[in-house]
Design an enzyme around this catalytic site. Structure first.
Site, PDB file in Angstrom:
ATOM      1  CB  ALA A 176       6.966 -12.475  12.578  1.00  0.00           C
ATOM      2  CG  ASP A 177      10.626  -8.106  13.392  1.00  0.00           C
ATOM      3  OD1 ASP A 177      10.848  -7.702  12.300  1.00  0.00           O
ATOM      4  OD2 ASP A 177       9.856  -7.786  14.404  1.00  0.00           O
ATOM      5  CB  SER A 178      14.186 -13.766  15.060  1.00  0.00           C
ATOM      6  OG  SER A 178      14.211 -12.851  16.235  1.00  0.00           O
ATOM      7  CB  ALA A 181      16.440 -11.518  11.015  1.00  0.00           C
TER       8      ALA A 181
END
Length: 404
Positions: A176-178, A181
């Protein structure tokens, strides 16, 4: 590798863009990395005694965190305590020279330090303030601590991932972070394009729970119109078959995809079951998915009798879609990745030659580049602030105050 003076080659597509990276773990910093890869001058601002936690995430070598080498590349590293008056004043001076700030504090934190949008935009009306949080800047969850894992659970990703009779499955990396980003880098460039027309900056509100929901596809639409809720199907798909991982005779694994009807037909001819093509249900992806057991048995039996090398060669000759299931050791020796230089070598003063993922895409005329790997904590503080106009006496005063 160039010197770490923040400058890229003049033809880099984002040369001349200055980004202040105030964020940590991981969406905001990775977005800043992507901008730096294509020429933006990125200044990583960390607390003097509390560095970005990614410096300590995962394995290290000789006390040097390896994840940081990737996440911190193409960034100059300075320290600044924003809660101190001198730190606040210095950030405002930096903001006046910047195009973008990326931060991921909980909503209200910058405002508590008198560094909210009102103060930042007054210092620089052209600034784009990019706020990356778990749940966004408003709403009932806005002030909760938020991490990518929570987004993977809340979005519906975990509920459709895993075997049907097994628990929901979370990814073993920052999915999810990637995704956030990537979305953040896109949002920054969109806001900058708007600034080119209006002359004014604005606030980007990025909630990590949202981009992953977008990439999950039409699930809300399916439920809204049909009441359909996607269930866990393991490696299988509800939209086509055969689609699975299969074990070869030498104990390795391959993945087969038949999203196109013509490919599904080629696979069945290859594995010696052409009669299945004539079945009425074989004519659609959904029909094939309803008969996954029979198709998996046909494909799996054929693959199980052959080595991975032979299976891959036969599928390639038949123009059928297949790939080996690779771990990182295989990735580093894969001829396609090698041809693309997907994993490249970077010279690092601390560790020597190190290998990491290259820039995200190739531009024919203005390519990106890894100018240096992640720098030590605070390594560029004096240089960057001296360029800003601070004197040695100013730096000493800030250090005495605890602002550096």
């Amino acid at each position: 590798m160039t010197e770490t003076n923040g400058t890229a080659t003049p033809d880099a597509p984002l040369a001349g863009l200055r980004v202040l990276d105030l964020a940590t773990l991981f969406a905001g910093p990775l977005a800043a990395t992507m901008l730096g890869d294509f020429g933006a001058e990125v200044i990583k601002i960390e607390h003097p005694s509390k560095p970005d936690p990614s410096r300590g995430h995962g394995p290290s070598k000789n006390g040097v965190g390896l994840w940081w080498k990737l996440l911190g590349r193409n960034k100059r590293a300075i320290t600044l305590n924003l809660s101190r008056p001198g730190g606040r004043a210095t950030l405002l001076r930096l903001a006046a020279t910047a195009d973008v700030i990326i931060e991921n504090f909980r909503p209200g934190t910058l405002e508590k330090w008198d560094l909210g949008w009102e103060e930042l935009s007054a210092a620089n009306p052209r600034l784009v303030l990019t706020r990356v949080t778990g749940f966004g800047q408003f709403g009932p969850y806005a002030h909760r601590p938020g991490f990518g894992t929570l987004a993977e659970a809340m979005s519906g990703f975990a509920s459709i991932t895993g075997e049907p009779d097994a628990p929901p499955t979370l990814p073993p990396f920052g999915l999810a972070d990637s995704i956030a980003a990537l979305a953040t880098a896109y949002a920054v460039m969109t806001a900058l394009a708007a600034r080119d027309r209006t002359g004014e900056g604005q606030v980007v509100d990025m909630a990590i729970i949202e981009p992953i929901l977008t990439v999950l596809g039409p699930q809300p639409l399916w439920y809204d119109q049909l009441g359909y809720v996607q269930e866990r199907t393991g490696n299988r798909s509800a939209n086509n078959a055969p689609r699975n991982t299969y074990r070869t005779a030498d104990g390795t694994w391959v993945a087969v995809s038949t999203s196109a009807q013509s490919v599904a037909e080629r696979v069945m001819r290859l594995v010696g079951r052409p009669e299945l093509i004539d079945e009425p249900w074989f004519a659609t992806g959904a029909g094939r998915a309803a008969h996954s057991d029979a198709l998996d048995t046909a494909v799996g039996t054929w693959i199980a009798a052959r080595t991975r090398t032979d299976v891959l060669a036969a599928f390639e000759k038949a123009e059928a879609a297949i790939a080996p299931v690779q771990d990182v050791r295989d990735v580093l020796t894969d001829p396609q990745y090698q041809a693309l230089d997907t994993v490249t070598t970077v010279d690092d003063p601390e560790l020597g030659p190190i290998r990491m993922q290259n820039v995200l895409f190739r531009l024919s005329a203005t390519p990106g580049a890894i100018r240096w790997a992640g720098r030590p904590h605070g390594a560029d503080t004096d240089t960057v602030l001296t360029e800003l106009g601070l004197t040695p006496a100013d730096l000493t005063a800030l250090r005495t105050e605890g602002a550096l």
